[in-house]
Enzyme design. Structure first.
Site, PDB file in Angstrom:
ATOM      1  N   HIS A 160       5.028   5.241  14.990  1.00 13.11           N
ATOM      2  CA  HIS A 160       5.586   4.392  15.557  1.00 13.11           C
ATOM      3  C   HIS A 160       6.407   3.530  15.522  1.00 13.11           C
ATOM      4  O   HIS A 160       6.690   2.978  14.138  1.00 13.11           O
ATOM      5  CB  HIS A 160       3.038   3.907  15.956  1.00 13.11           C
ATOM      6  CG  HIS A 160       3.567   3.758  14.517  1.00 13.11           C
ATOM      7  ND1 HIS A 160       1.867   3.355  13.997  1.00 13.11           N
ATOM      8  CD2 HIS A 160       3.638   2.127  13.190  1.00 13.11           C
ATOM      9  CE1 HIS A 160       1.546   3.420  12.714  1.00 13.11           C
ATOM     10  NE2 HIS A 160       2.715   2.332  12.506  1.00 13.11           N
ATOM     11  N   GLU A 174       2.085   2.927  20.112  1.00 12.08           N
ATOM     12  CA  GLU A 174       1.815   4.088  19.053  1.00 12.08           C
ATOM     13  C   GLU A 174       2.043   5.154  19.888  1.00 12.08           C
ATOM     14  O   GLU A 174       3.014   5.021  21.043  1.00 12.08           O
ATOM     15  CB  GLU A 174      -0.087   4.265  18.892  1.00 12.08           C
ATOM     16  CG  GLU A 174      -0.812   3.377  18.338  1.00 12.08           C
ATOM     17  CD  GLU A 174      -0.224   3.507  16.398  1.00 12.08           C
ATOM     18  OE1 GLU A 174       0.396   4.398  15.932  1.00 12.08           O
ATOM     19  OE2 GLU A 174      -1.344   3.429  15.545  1.00 12.08           O
ATOM     20  N   ASP A 191       2.996   8.808  12.511  1.00  8.00           N
ATOM     21  CA  ASP A 191       2.666   9.366  13.251  1.00  8.00           C
ATOM     22  C   ASP A 191       4.319   8.707  14.683  1.00  8.00           C
ATOM     23  O   ASP A 191       4.175   8.997  16.047  1.00  8.00           O
ATOM     24  CB  ASP A 191       2.120   8.998  14.244  1.00  8.00           C
ATOM     25  CG  ASP A 191       1.269   7.201  14.720  1.00  8.00           C
ATOM     26  OD1 ASP A 191       2.663   6.758  14.192  1.00  8.00           O
ATOM     27  OD2 ASP A 191       0.139   7.302  14.224  1.00  8.00           O
ATOM     28  N   ASP A 213       4.243  -7.738  14.382  1.00 10.45           N
ATOM     29  CA  ASP A 213       2.920  -7.551  15.160  1.00 10.45           C
ATOM     30  C   ASP A 213       2.349  -8.230  14.065  1.00 10.45           C
ATOM     31  O   ASP A 213       1.972  -8.928  12.706  1.00 10.45           O
ATOM     32  CB  ASP A 213       2.372  -6.275  15.389  1.00 10.45           C
ATOM     33  CG  ASP A 213       3.203  -5.248  13.634  1.00 10.45           C
ATOM     34  OD1 ASP A 213       3.470  -5.806  13.469  1.00 10.45           O
ATOM     35  OD2 ASP A 213       3.317  -3.833  13.752  1.00 10.45           O
TER      36      ASP A 213
HETATM   37  C1  F6R Z   1       4.484  -3.029  10.203  1.00 13.45           C
HETATM   38  C2  F6R Z   1       4.726  -2.599  11.626  1.00 13.45           C
HETATM   39  C3  F6R Z   1       4.406  -1.103  11.663  1.00 13.45           C
HETATM   40  C4  F6R Z   1       4.935  -0.683  10.043  1.00 13.45           C
HETATM   41  C5  F6R Z   1       4.394   0.912  10.008  1.00 13.45           C
HETATM   42  C6  F6R Z   1       4.558   1.561   8.502  1.00 13.45           C
HETATM   43  O1  F6R Z   1       4.751  -4.297  11.123  1.00 13.45           O
HETATM   44  O2  F6R Z   1       5.409  -2.594  12.750  1.00 13.45           O
HETATM   45  O3  F6R Z   1       5.091  -0.210  12.223  1.00 13.45           O
HETATM   46  O4  F6R Z   1       6.240  -0.665   9.612  1.00 13.45           O
HETATM   47  O5  F6R Z   1       3.126   1.243   9.970  1.00 13.45           O
HETATM   48  O6  F6R Z   1       4.289   0.958   7.478  1.00 13.45           O
HETATM   49  P1  F6R Z   1       4.085   0.916   6.175  1.00 13.45           P
HETATM   50  O7  F6R Z   1       5.695   0.369   5.714  1.00 13.45           O
HETATM   51  O8  F6R Z   1       3.173   0.424   4.966  1.00 13.45           O
HETATM   52  O9  F6R Z   1       4.282   2.634   5.919  1.00 13.45           O
END
Ligand code: F6R
Length: 261
Positions: free
Chosen positions: A138, A143, A136, A67
């Site tokens: 995702h 989401e 959450d 992403d």
């Molecule tokens: C990042 C991504 C998100 C993160 C998630 C957890 O490329 O796709 O799904 O893996 O938001 O973020 P952290 O690792 O910062 O807790």
């Protein structure tokens, strides 16, 4: 789903890096799906170490990131382009032309999303996708309520995700972009292998729902229960809400030698 509980994020990350390194040694032209955020950092550090001190050659690898924020140019320090340069790409020998990250600055976002899907398909699909998970549930930036069959597209980040990510933007949620381009849940599910990492108590609830709850768009990671080989590698605090954690430990401790990582 295989669930591997390790004492620390570092120990879990060594397992993730070994899985990636083993794949690359078996298939030097492997296509890797990569993630950003704090979770994969130790995995990238270990991959860099393997490259620099143990000769892990990444010169034929192709990568696709999950992403990117919409509206952040690649040179913005919080863009995922900048993140990948800083935390992995500039330390290893993956040719720049074979690293792919969605273009969050594209004028025509739907066209960019279709192009990204085509590029993944053109590369032969993703061999191993590394994932983090949001508090959450995702994955990528899919989401809760995301279609479990979705493809790469624009998404609106929830208030909670923007709050979680404000720590990268001087703690100021107003600076966190509202939109992103993300691989879809369906895109992720086509990866031939998936390694989901999660660390810390803040992820315990999302992990329990993803691994042991019903499959639901309310926790997009729960679709990984339908993936034939998904592995979830977590630390102790992230495992605390799992009902069958003793069983997962027992399975890991009693693996036949040939299955060990
Ligand atoms: C990042 C991504 C998100 C993160 C998630 C957890 O490329 O796709 O799904 O893996 O938001 O973020 P952290 O690792 O910062 O807790």
């Amino acid at each position: 789903m295989e669930i591997i509980i390790q004492p620390t994020p570092e120990a879990a990350s060594v397992i993730a890096a070994r899985l990636i390194a083993r794949l690359v040694r078996e298939k030097p032209t492997a296509v890797l799906g990569l993630a950003t955020g704090s979770t994969p950092l130790a995995t990238y550090r270990e991959l860099i170490r393997l490259h620099q001190t143990e000769g892990l050659d990444l010169s034929a690898v192709t990568t696709f990131n999950l992403d990117e924020y919409v509206g952040l140019p690649p040179e913005h320090p919080q863009s995922y382009h900048a993140f990948m340069q800083e935390n992995l790409f500039r330390h290893v020998n993956i040719p720049a032309a074979r690293t792919h990250i969605p273009n969050g600055m594209a004028k025509d976002i739907p066209w960019e999303c279709a192009r990204y899907e085509d590029a993944i398909r053109g590369a032969g699909g993703i061999d191993l996708q590394l994932l983090g998970i949001g508090s959450d549930g995702h994955i990528g930036f899919n989401e809760p309520t995301s279609s479990l069959a979705s493809r790469t597209r624009i998404k609106t980040l929830t208030e909670r995700t923007r709050q979680d990510n404000a720590r990268f933007f001087d703690g100021d949620i107003a600076q966190v972009p509202m939109h992103c381009v993300t691989m879809g849940v369906g895109t992720i599910m086509e990866s031939r292998a998936v390694v989901l990492l999660a660390f810390g108590e803040n992820k315990a609830h999302a992990i329990a729902e993803a691994c042991e709850g019903p499959i639901t768009a309310m926790n997009p990671a729960s679709i990984l229960q339908m993936h034939p080989t998904a592995k979830t590698v977590i630390d102790e605090p992230a495992s605390t809400a799992l009902r069958k954690r003793d069983y997962y430990r027992y399975v890991f401790d009693n693996k036949p030698q040939w299955q060990r990582v």
